[in-house]
Design a protein around this motif. Structure first.
Motif, mmCIF file in Angstrom:
data_model
loop_
_atom_site.group_PDB
_atom_site.id
_atom_site.type_symbol
_atom_site.label_atom_id
_atom_site.label_comp_id
_atom_site.label_asym_id
_atom_site.label_seq_id
_atom_site.Cartn_x
_atom_site.Cartn_y
_atom_site.Cartn_z
ATOM 1 N N UNK A 349 0.860 -1.180 0.000
ATOM 2 C CA UNK A 349 0.000 0.000 0.000
ATOM 3 C C UNK A 349 0.898 1.232 0.000
ATOM 4 N N UNK A 350 0.415 2.328 -0.512
ATOM 5 C CA UNK A 350 1.231 3.543 -0.525
ATOM 6 C C UNK A 350 0.352 4.788 -0.573
ATOM 7 N N UNK A 351 0.882 5.855 -0.020
ATOM 8 C CA UNK A 351 0.270 7.172 -0.111
ATOM 9 C C UNK A 351 1.335 8.151 -0.574
ATOM 10 N N UNK A 352 0.936 9.110 -1.383
ATOM 11 C CA UNK A 352 1.828 10.192 -1.784
ATOM 12 C C UNK A 352 0.982 11.461 -1.860
ATOM 13 N N UNK A 353 1.347 12.451 -1.082
ATOM 14 C CA UNK A 353 0.566 13.691 -0.998
ATOM 15 C C UNK A 353 1.498 14.881 -0.798
ATOM 16 N N UNK A 354 1.047 16.031 -1.275
ATOM 17 C CA UNK A 354 1.756 17.264 -0.985
ATOM 18 C C UNK A 354 1.221 17.803 0.336
ATOM 19 N N UNK A 355 2.117 18.197 1.225
ATOM 20 C CA UNK A 355 1.697 18.648 2.553
ATOM 21 C C UNK A 355 0.920 19.960 2.521
ATOM 22 N N UNK A 356 0.907 20.650 1.370
ATOM 23 C CA UNK A 356 0.088 21.866 1.292
ATOM 24 C C UNK A 356 -1.355 21.559 0.914
ATOM 25 N N UNK A 364 -6.798 18.059 -5.026
ATOM 26 C CA UNK A 364 -6.489 16.966 -4.104
ATOM 27 C C UNK A 364 -5.041 17.076 -3.647
ATOM 28 N N UNK A 365 -4.756 16.496 -2.476
ATOM 29 C CA UNK A 365 -3.388 16.486 -1.966
ATOM 30 C C UNK A 365 -2.550 15.401 -2.628
ATOM 31 N N UNK A 366 -3.205 14.322 -3.023
ATOM 32 C CA UNK A 366 -2.524 13.189 -3.630
ATOM 33 C C UNK A 366 -3.498 12.039 -3.744
ATOM 34 N N UNK A 367 -3.005 10.822 -3.467
ATOM 35 C CA UNK A 367 -3.868 9.646 -3.598
ATOM 36 C C UNK A 367 -3.288 8.495 -2.784
ATOM 37 N N UNK A 368 -4.000 7.364 -2.836
ATOM 38 C CA UNK A 368 -3.584 6.133 -2.157
ATOM 39 C C UNK A 368 -3.712 4.976 -3.132
ATOM 40 N N UNK A 369 -2.776 4.035 -3.051
ATOM 41 C CA UNK A 369 -2.899 2.793 -3.825
ATOM 42 C C UNK A 369 -2.816 1.599 -2.879
ATOM 43 N N UNK A 370 -3.357 0.475 -3.322
ATOM 44 C CA UNK A 370 -3.282 -0.777 -2.585
ATOM 45 C C UNK A 370 -3.060 -1.929 -3.545
ATOM 46 N N UNK A 416 5.012 14.160 0.793
ATOM 47 C CA UNK A 416 5.086 13.089 1.779
ATOM 48 C C UNK A 416 4.707 11.786 1.101
ATOM 49 N N UNK A 417 5.550 10.775 1.273
ATOM 50 C CA UNK A 417 5.277 9.441 0.705
ATOM 51 C C UNK A 417 5.515 8.375 1.778
ATOM 52 N N UNK A 418 4.612 7.407 1.815
ATOM 53 C CA UNK A 418 4.776 6.254 2.703
ATOM 54 C C UNK A 418 4.351 4.991 1.982
ATOM 55 N N UNK A 419 5.200 3.976 2.046
ATOM 56 C CA UNK A 419 4.945 2.655 1.459
ATOM 57 C C UNK A 419 4.830 1.650 2.587
ATOM 58 N N UNK A 420 3.734 0.878 2.609
ATOM 59 C CA UNK A 420 3.521 -0.128 3.635
ATOM 60 C C UNK A 420 3.653 -1.520 3.033
ATOM 61 N N UNK A 421 4.528 -2.327 3.600
ATOM 62 C CA UNK A 421 4.686 -3.714 3.141
ATOM 63 C C UNK A 421 4.664 -4.636 4.365
ATOM 64 N N UNK A 422 4.463 -5.916 4.109
ATOM 65 C CA UNK A 422 4.499 -6.898 5.191
ATOM 66 C C UNK A 422 3.220 -6.990 5.989
ATOM 67 N N UNK A 423 2.131 -6.364 5.530
ATOM 68 C CA UNK A 423 0.855 -6.481 6.216
ATOM 69 C C UNK A 423 -0.003 -7.549 5.531
ATOM 70 N N UNK A 424 -0.887 -8.174 6.297
ATOM 71 C CA UNK A 424 -1.809 -9.144 5.715
ATOM 72 C C UNK A 424 -2.817 -8.426 4.832
#
Length: 424
Positions: A349-356, A364-370, A416-424
Motif C-alpha cells: 500500500x502507498x500514499x503520496x501527498x503534498x503537505x500543502x 487533491x493532496x494526492x492519492x492512495x494505492x493498494x 510526503x510518501x509512505x509505502x507499507x509492506x508486510x501487512x496481511x
C-alpha cells in the motif's frame, strides 16, 4: 501484527506529518522580543496566513504591530493586525503583484529601531511576483508556465524568477532601510537553502542573470522580448543584478528555518512505531522524475521481501515533464500510478501527498494505492498504462475514489510518501 486498516494507517501518518509543520505550533517559539520601534510583518506563501495568525495571536498587545502577507486563493485566515491578501498560484496575478509592491513601499519606510518580520513559505515566488521594470506580468506568467511544463526543478525555476521579480533574490532585505530583519521560513525545498525558498526575498543570491538565461536555454524556452532584454542587459552590466553574499543589506537580516520536511517525516516515523510498525526514513530529499522515483521504490520493495510490517517514508519534490497534450494530475498522483504498475502483484500500500493539500494545481493532496488498485481499475475498464502515458493520474484515481482531498492545510513542507509492506 497491527489490525488497523492500511489505508487509515497511511492517512493518519499523512495527517501527523502535516500537523508537525503547523505554524500555530512551530512559529511562536521563534518570535523575538518587540523592538524599540515598530514591527512590520510582510511575507508570502501557502502558509503565510497561518503564520500571520500565529504572530498576531502571540505578539504582545501593547507592542506596535502591522503588516501585509499574501497567500493563495482560499488559504486566507482572519487576523486582527496583519492584512491578508489572496492571490494566484502557481501562475502570478495582479493581486499578488500589487501586494508585493505595497510590501516594498512599507519596508522602505522603516528605520534602525524597527523590525521587519518576514513570513516565508513555499509558493511565495508566484504570490510575491511583481515583475521588474521592462517585464510584464503576462511575460512573467508565460515564462513560469513554460518552466513548469518543461519539468524544471524548483531550483531552476527560481534561478530564473529571482532575476525577473522585485522582491526575490534578496531584494526585500535590500529595501528594509537599515531596520533589523528576521525571516521565519517554512521550507518546501530540498536542502532548506533560504535562497531557494520563495525565491529568497531576504537571502543573498549567488546566481546571476547569465545563469537565468542558461536555464531558459537548457529547457529550450524562448523567452518573451521583455524577459530576454532584461536578462541580457543585466548580464552585460547595464542593470544591477540581485544582491550577492557579503552585501551590506544582509548585515542585520537573519533567515531562520522553523519547519521542514525532515521534522514532518520524523513525526510520521514515530506515528508508525507507536502502532507497532517498524519505519525506515529513506530520504527527505528525493528529487527527479516522478515515474523514475516510483520504479526505484518498487525495486526496493521487491528486494526487501518483508514478512514483518514495514513503512518506508520519504519526502522531497519530484517533477513531471508534460507532453503538449496531457490530462490532469500532479507529481504525487503520477508517482503513485507508476508505482502501482511497478508493484503489480505485490501486497503493498502507498500514499503520496503534498503537505500543502494541493498536488500540482489540482484540488487533491494526492492519492492512495493498494494491492487491488489495478484490478479495480480493470473492472471499470480503466487502463493504468494509458492514463499514465496521458499524464491523467487525477482522472484515474478520481474514477477509483482514491484521491486524498484535505483542502488547504496552510503549511507546506513538500511531498510526503509512505509505502507499507508486510501487512496481511
Amino acid at each position: 501484527m497491527p489490525a488497523t486498516n492500511p489505508r487509515e494507517l497511511l492517512l493518519g501518518s499523512f495527517r501527523t506529518a502535516v500537523a508537525a509543520a503547523d505554524p500555530a505550533l512551530v512559529l511562536p517559539p521563534h518570535l523575538p522580543a518587540p523592538p524599540r520601534g515598530r514591527t512590520l510583518v510582510v511575507g508570502g506563501g501557502k502558509a503565510a496566513a497561518s503564520m500571520a495568525a500565529a504572530v498576531d495571536a502571540h505578539w504582545p498587545g501593547v507592542a506596535p504591530l502591522s503588516g501585509l502577507v499574501v497567500t493563495r486563493y482560499q488559504h486566507g485566515l482572519p487576523t486582527r493586525r496583519i492584512d491578508v491578501v489572496e492571490a494566484s498560484h502557481p501562475l502570478p496575478d495582479g493581486r499578488g503583484e500589487a501586494a508585493a509592491l505595497r510590501m516594498l513601499d512599507m519596508a522602505s519606510q522603516l528605520g534602525p529601531d524597527d523590525l521587519l518580520l518576514v513570513l516565508i513559505s513555499g509558493g511565495g515566488s508566484s504570490l510575491l511576483a511583481a515583475p521588474v521594470e521592462g517585464v510584464t506580468l503576462k511575460e512573467l506568467r508565460q515564462v513560469t508556465k513554460a518552466l513548469l511544463s518543461a519539468g524544471a526543478t524548483i531550483h531552476d525555476i527560481n534561478t530564473v524568477r529571482k532575476h525577473l521579480t522585485r522582491l526575490s533574490g534578496g531584494r526585500l532585505a535590500q529595501a528594509m532601510n537599515g531596520a533589523q530583519g528576521l525571516a521565519l521560513i517554512v521550507s518546501d525545498v530540498v536542502g532548506d537553502d533560504p535562497t531557494h525558498i520563495a525565491s529568497g526575498p531576504c537571502a543573498p543570491d549567488p546566481s546571476t542573470c547569465a545563469d537565468a538565461l542558461e536555464r531558459l536555454q537548457r529547457f529550450r524556452i524562448a523567452p518573451p522580448a521583455g524577459v530576454r532584454q532584461h536578462l541580457e542587459s543585466c548580464s552585460g552590466g547595464a542593470i544591477a543584478d540581485t544582491p550577492k553574499p557579503g552585501d551590506s543589506c544582509f548585515a542585520r537580516m537573519e533567515n531562520r528555518i522553523i519547519a521542514n520536511a525532515h521534522g514532518s517525516l520524523l513525526a510520521a516515523v514515530h506515528y508508525f512505531e507507536q502502532r507497532g510498525i517498524e519505519a525506515l526514513l529513506l530520504s527527505g530529499c528525493v528529487s527527479g522524475d516522478a515515474q523514475a522515483v516510483a520504479h526505484q521504490h518498487a525495486a526496493l520493495v521487491r528486494a526487501l521481501s518483508r514478512r514483518q510490517p514495514l513503512a518506508l517514508i520519504s519526502g522531497g519534490e519530484t517533477t513531471v515533464t508534460l507532453r503538449p497534450q496531457h490530462g490532469r494530475g500532479g507529481r504525487n498522483a503520477e508517482y503513485l500510478l507508476a508505482l502501482a504498475l511497478a508493484l503489480s502483484g505485490m501486497p503493498a500500500w502507498a500514499i503520496a501527498c503534498d503537505t500543502d493539500g494541493i498536488d500540482g494545481s489540482e484540488d487533491n493532496a494526492g492519492a492512495i494505492i493498494g494491492p487491488d488498485t489495478l484490478s479495480r481499475a480493470s473492472e471499470r475498464g480503466l487502463s493504468a498504462v494509458d492514463f499514465l502515458a496521458g499524464h491523467d493520474s487525477h482522472g484515474f484515481f478520481s474514477a477509483l475514489g482514491d484521491l486524498v482531498v484535505t483542502g488547504p492545510t496552510r503549511t507546506n513542507v513538500n511531498d510526503y510518501r509512505a509505502l507499507l509492506v508486510g501487512l496481511d
